[in-house]
Scaffold this motif. Sequence first.
Motif, PDB file in Angstrom:
ATOM      1  N   THR A 184       0.646  -1.283  -0.085  1.00  0.00           N
ATOM      2  CA  THR A 184       0.382  -0.192  -0.033  1.00  0.00           C
ATOM      3  C   THR A 184       0.166   0.789   0.114  1.00  0.00           C
ATOM      4  O   THR A 184       1.215   2.521  -0.501  1.00  0.00           O
ATOM      5  N   ASP A 192       1.673   4.076  -3.043  1.00  0.00           N
ATOM      6  CA  ASP A 192       1.366   5.782  -2.223  1.00  0.00           C
ATOM      7  C   ASP A 192       3.142   6.823  -3.032  1.00  0.00           C
ATOM      8  O   ASP A 192       1.905   8.208  -3.527  1.00  0.00           O
ATOM      9  N   ASN A 202       3.314   7.123  -6.857  1.00  0.00           N
ATOM     10  CA  ASN A 202       2.314   8.141  -7.361  1.00  0.00           C
ATOM     11  C   ASN A 202       2.301   9.761  -6.459  1.00  0.00           C
ATOM     12  O   ASN A 202       2.706  10.547  -7.849  1.00  0.00           O
ATOM     13  N   ASP A 203       2.707   9.453  -5.414  1.00  0.00           N
ATOM     14  CA  ASP A 203       3.009  10.877  -4.988  1.00  0.00           C
ATOM     15  C   ASP A 203       4.038  11.512  -5.452  1.00  0.00           C
ATOM     16  O   ASP A 203       4.579  12.793  -5.874  1.00  0.00           O
ATOM     17  N   ARG A 220       6.298   4.892   4.260  1.00  0.00           N
ATOM     18  CA  ARG A 220       6.173   6.081   3.528  1.00  0.00           C
ATOM     19  C   ARG A 220       7.414   7.040   3.629  1.00  0.00           C
ATOM     20  O   ARG A 220       7.048   7.614   3.193  1.00  0.00           O
TER      21      ARG A 220
END
Length: 389
Positions: A298, A302, A305-306, A365
């Motif tokens: 996940t 993300d 893409n960010d 992240r």
Amino acid sequence: MSGFDNPGQPGNVNAYTGSHIQVLEGCEAIRRRPGMFVGSSGERGLHQLVYEVVSYAVNEHVGGHADTIDVTITADGGIRVSDNGRGLFVGVEESDGTSAVERELTELSFGGKPHTRYGVSGGLSGLGLCVVNALSSGLTVEVRRDGHCWTQEYEKGTPITPLTRNGETSEHGTAIAFRPDADIFETTRYSFATLSERFQELSFLNRGLAVSLTDERPERPVRHHHVDGLRAYVAHLNPYPPSLVHSPAIGFESENEDETVFVQVALQWNTWSTGGFRSFANSTRTHEGGTHEQGFRTALTDVVNDYARRQRMISADDEGITADDVHEGLTAVVSVKLAHPVFEGSTRTRLGNPEAGAYVQGVVRRHLTEWLDQHPTEAAAIVRHVLNR
């Protein structure tokens, strides 16, 4: 009619009473149902015996007390595992005079292993040495600690000698030698290749740990030691440098404040394969995935893409890069070590801890975003790669 009824024997229902129930305890339960504790009575279970013993030595390494494990396939087909950890505790319980070593080797206790902060390393059942002892025709334990060498012998899980203090020694650690019981296992012949592959995996997963394997049938030694940890593992899985999208592999690790979750991640994209993902929990391969794997996937999608949007490599109106595109050509390894792992699935190889998934997601992240921002050339190559798939 009930599916349990037998019309040919109408008296059977009432004939079954509590006296027909067998309660198996200790070694007897393990020997009667070996598959419940080591997976099978075939080659898988045979090799699991070795992994159960090695897992204790790995625990010592994780706790900062050992850096070397030596495994030998002996000339008679047995196994000897030796480590340079603290050595099993040899104290005696005052209530019954039983030593801690004997309790470790004979008692069925499903509690966590208290001698490290991470409760389980690689055992399927959490019973470790007790299972190995019960499924061996003979076992000898040697403990080096407190300035002395201590030994004890067992047959089929039962002690045949007391724990005996021998000569003095300045060394420390534990050595366990055992012979798998031919009356239980379909084969007692160990595969050098199978053991070597697993020990190489353990050396990748536990940076700085040296694991050696010697075969005395004839001698065939090998030693695995990888100071670069998971990044070295990914490099091993990506053997063709010209096909790499970026080099070296990305790697990072993190531990939570409570020291109950430790995460290691390494990843690298290539153009020659569809990619591969391996996840582990306490050095056990989680073939069925779990929360840690989902947290990684996940966060990875993300973050990519960010970054692509911030660098205007995709527009704000674009639907974005899919998870399948991000994972194309990606080789990644995620390893977590947990104080209280919860394994699920038919083979106990799916992790169920929700806190592991959340922590992995946050770590990926934070650290991957930092890496992409600090390596713009490599980051751009990665985004172009996933966009062109």
